[in-house]
Enzyme design. Structure first.
Site, PDB file in Angstrom:
ATOM      1  N   GLY A  40      41.917  47.848  38.957  1.00 19.86           N
ATOM      2  CA  GLY A  40      41.958  46.512  38.369  1.00 19.86           C
ATOM      3  C   GLY A  40      40.909  46.390  37.278  1.00 19.86           C
ATOM      4  O   GLY A  40      39.743  46.765  37.474  1.00 19.86           O
ATOM      5  N   GLY A  42      40.468  43.372  35.262  1.00 13.90           N
ATOM      6  CA  GLY A  42      40.209  42.006  34.828  1.00 13.90           C
ATOM      7  C   GLY A  42      38.715  41.797  34.732  1.00 13.90           C
ATOM      8  O   GLY A  42      37.950  42.750  34.550  1.00 13.90           O
ATOM      9  N   ALA A  44      36.459  41.007  37.036  1.00 18.91           N
ATOM     10  CA  ALA A  44      35.688  41.664  38.093  1.00 18.91           C
ATOM     11  C   ALA A  44      35.680  43.177  37.906  1.00 18.91           C
ATOM     12  O   ALA A  44      34.624  43.818  37.939  1.00 18.91           O
ATOM     13  CB  ALA A  44      36.247  41.294  39.458  1.00 18.91           C
ATOM     14  N   HIS A 266      46.887  24.324  42.565  1.00 15.67           N
ATOM     15  CA  HIS A 266      46.230  23.725  41.398  1.00 15.67           C
ATOM     16  C   HIS A 266      46.966  22.449  41.006  1.00 15.67           C
ATOM     17  O   HIS A 266      48.192  22.431  40.884  1.00 15.67           O
ATOM     18  CB  HIS A 266      46.251  24.712  40.232  1.00 15.67           C
ATOM     19  N   SER A 284      44.986  23.575  31.935  1.00 15.40           N
ATOM     20  CA  SER A 284      43.591  23.673  32.365  1.00 15.40           C
ATOM     21  C   SER A 284      43.081  22.423  33.064  1.00 15.40           C
ATOM     22  O   SER A 284      43.366  21.294  32.672  1.00 15.40           O
ATOM     23  CB  SER A 284      42.706  23.941  31.146  1.00 15.40           C
ATOM     24  N   ARG A 337      40.275  20.360  43.562  1.00 11.99           N
ATOM     25  CA  ARG A 337      41.689  20.657  43.362  1.00 11.99           C
ATOM     26  C   ARG A 337      42.556  20.341  44.576  1.00 11.99           C
ATOM     27  O   ARG A 337      43.667  19.842  44.435  1.00 11.99           O
ATOM     28  CB  ARG A 337      41.845  22.134  42.978  1.00 11.99           C
ATOM     29  N   GLU A 455      38.506  38.032  42.957  1.00  9.96           N
ATOM     30  CA  GLU A 455      39.468  37.297  43.774  1.00  9.96           C
ATOM     31  C   GLU A 455      40.028  38.139  44.915  1.00  9.96           C
ATOM     32  O   GLU A 455      40.535  37.599  45.898  1.00  9.96           O
ATOM     33  CB  GLU A 455      40.624  36.780  42.904  1.00  9.96           C
TER      34      GLU A 455
END
Length: 669
Positions: A40, A42, A44, A266, A284, A337, A455
């Site tokens: 991965g 991204g 992170a 969300h 957003s 949220r 995540e």
């Protein structure tokens, strides 16, 4: 399996500093002897790959996209939190720590959250040094805005494309290391299994998605940074390719899976528009700074809007229900949220939804008040005398455009509606997963040598994530936590030498991968992979989604089991193994989603309380808020794989002990 969180002793303000001071190191001249795999790329994974390669380790980074620039982190819009208190409004490291614990409904590990808040400021400095173009105030200082669950302005942003800009910073750092030969990039490769040798993570089996070649890769440690599992619901804000294969494969090899039922809905997404839709689009959370959320007060007005007989702009101000401002006056539209999502669902379930399609689900996000507010301010700045209302609104729209212009453009392209002229329509959708692989304080899973960041792990958000904290956690793990903690583990690997991929464990893992792929390609089925994925998604959304109950969860476990059996019996995967085959890729991912979905329902059924994004309808206050059971459920639920029957997974509990936070019912009123 015995869980050891390895939380350091001592005062929370000194834990991380003292821990770093006493961890073992790998000398610079020894780092070149050590290989690290990162799955991965991204925020992170990219930040970890760049950091570890900069330190001198040999790094192999894998992503299924054609470039790390395509990682789903690029889709993050609103911002990244840090406790710099630039607005002088009372923010501090402790307040960020407190807001995160409270926002997660007191289901996060205290020590990890404090460390996250502690390193947050360094992230901003790092990214500024990389050239990330954060928004700035008139005087040149970095600007901030508010996000849900807070009463301060601590969110740094780059228009509505913060994730993209942060990812470009990490990607640039990665490219520097690629150029030096310290970082080997494997684009269009997907990890399909973890290789464990003598109890330690020693490599992965991957598939070249272009040629179909199955490859063995060895390392002294493996870092999983593959993101979340929101696509188990089929419709989500995640990229179509986002999947759970990496985390599920390491779970099946011995890594505990923590709090799988903690998924986030969300509140500000473009509503579902039809049966053939393949994903949802996030608007957003930053828009809640300047947009007011409302539905009509009268059901007949809502019915007329749904029927296309009435427009939002035709509803008088006194006939609008700004329900978040009404229910939560202290936070208003900036409640967390999970709170905002449930409030929208409640209004729509009560018959006040405004979307004119089959669902009827949607609420308005209206910027008209901000146009007037900012227009008046701008008119004063320009020394305009007695400007007309039309001039004021025109000036205000330009101010809003400067802040959110790309988001407004995106909304119009998707929906065909101009949000400068008519309110946006929004509704909650699956977005982020707080659950993930269980890790200790050092970010290592229950498999020695297998670290999990961002995540993909469970560690920092509890039962609900505050807005703008995902980017913060990903970069904190990659830039400022993992480089220290992985060194402590790798200090024992200096004399290990290179690890052969000819070991029987590699051969066995490769054969298992090939057998699965061959089954898919040779199975005499009649239904597509998407058929099963959609079928799973409907069960997950209806019975393991925003609201859950025991009866529905029991039904979901059984229904998913039946879908899973039908999938293996009747799935049809065309094409061949030795070429680009997206249906084959999806088949493996959906197979993992089917097992994970069952575990999510099992975990939700086991947790007889409501907390954060886990809302059991049997456990709620008279006002419809979460009703926690701190006496019986103040723990991390860590599940151990125990064979193909997911119902036989073994539950382990890590107790959550709060010493620096007073546990209380969340109150945003």
């Amino acid at each position: 399996m015995k869980l050891d969180s390895k939380i350091p002793e001592g005062d929370i303000h000194e834990k991380w500093k003292n821990h770093k001071d006493h961890m073992r190191l790998v000398a610079p001249n020894n780092r070149g002897k050590i290989d690290v795999i990162i799955v991965g790329t991204g925020l992170a994974g990219g930040s970890a790959a760049a950091s570890l390669a900069e330190m001198g380790y040999n790094v192999k980074a894998f992503c299924y996209q054609d470039s790390p620039r395509r990682a789903h982190s690029i889709a993050a819009q609103g911002g990244i939190n840090a406790a710099k208190n630039y607005k002088n409004d009372g923010d501090s490291i402790y307040r960020l720590f407190y807001d995160t614990i409270k926002g997660g409904d007191y289901r996060a590990r205290e020590a990890n959250v404090y460390r996250l808040a502690e390193v947050s400021n360094a992230i901003i400095d790092q990214c500024v040094a990389q050239g990330v173009p954060f928004a700035r105030e008139y005087g040149g200082l970095l600007d901030n805005r508010s996000f849900g669950g807070t009463q301060v302005q601590r969110t740094f942003y780059a228009a509505g494309q913060t994730g993209q800009q942060l990812l470009l910073g990490a990607y640039s750092a990665m490219n520097r290391q690629i150029g030096k030969g310290r970082l080997q990039m494997y684009n269009r490769h997907e990890m399909l299994d973890l290789v464990v040798v003598d109890g330690k993570a020693r490599g992965i089996i991957s598939r070249n998605l272009i040629t179909g070649e199955i490859e063995r890769h060895s390392a002294h440690a493996v870092v999983i940074a593959s993101g979340g599992y929101g696509n188990v619901f089929f419709l989500s804000t995640n990229a179509m390719g986002s999947n759970a294969t990496s985390v599920w494969k390491i779970h099946k090899k011995g890594a505990a899976f923590a709090n799988p039922c903690f998924t986030q809905i969300h509140p500000t997404c473009i509503p579902v528009h039809g049966e053939q839709q393949s994903k949802l689009t996030l608007m957003s959370e930053s828009l809640r700074n300047d947009g007011r959320i409302w539905v009509p007060k009268k059901k007949e007005d809502a019915e007329a809007i749904r029927a296309g007989k009435l427009k939002a702009t035709e509803i008088a101000e006194d006939d609008r229900d700004y329900y978040l401002e009404r229910r939560y006056p202290a936070f208003g539209n900036l409640v967390p949220r999970d709170v905002a999502s449930r409030a929208a669902k409640e209004r729509c379930d009560a018959g006040f939804g405004i979307e004119n399609n089959a669902t009827g689900e949607g609420v308005f996000l209206d910027f008209s008040a901000s146009f007037v507010k900012y227009g008046k301010e701008k008119a004063n700045e320009l020394d305009m005398h007695s400007p007309s209302q039309e001039e004021i609104i025109k000036l205000g729209k330009k101010v809003v455009e400067a802040k959110y212009g790309n988001l407004f453009t995106m909304y119009e392209k998707i929906t065909g509606d101009n949000p400068y002229e008519t309110p946006m329509k929004i509704y909650p959708a699956v977005h982020y997963t707080m659950g993930g692989i269980w890790v200790d304080y050092n970010l290592m899973s229950s498999i020695p040598g297998c670290f999990v960041t961002g995540e993909a792990n469970f560690s920092d958000h509890g039962a609900n994530r505050l807005g703008a904290s995902a980017l913060m956690q990903g970069l904190a793990d990659g830039y400022f936590v993992l480089p220290y903690t992985i060194a402590d583990y790798l200090a024992d690997e200096i004399r290990t030498g290179s690890i052969s991929t000819d070991l029987p464990e590699f051969e066995q893992a490769e054969n298992e991968v090939k057998n699965t792929l061959n089954h898919f390609l040779n199975n005499p089925g009649t239904k597509s992979v998407d058929y099963f994925h959609k079928k799973l998604g409907k069960v997950m959304w209806n019975k393991v989604g925003m609201a859950r109950n025991a009866e529905g969860l029991k039904e979901a476990i059984q229904e998913i089991e039946e879908i899973r059996k039908e999938f293996w019996r009747d799935v049809k995967v065309p094409g061949s193994q030795d070429t680009l085959n997206m249906e084959l890729e999806k088949a493996g991912r959906v197979a993992d989603f089917l097992e994970l979905g069952q575990l999510m329902a099992l975990d939700a059924l086991n947790r007889n309380e409501s907390c954060g994004g886990h809302f059991r309808t049997e456990y709620q206050t008279e006002e419809g808020e979460t009703l926690r059971d701190d006496e019986n459920y103040s723990y991390v639920a860590a599940w151990e794989y125990n064979g193909e029957d997911i119902n036989k997974e073994i539950l382990h509990k890590e107790d959550l002990n709060y010493k620096y936070i007073k546990i209380a019912a969340r109150n945003y009123k």
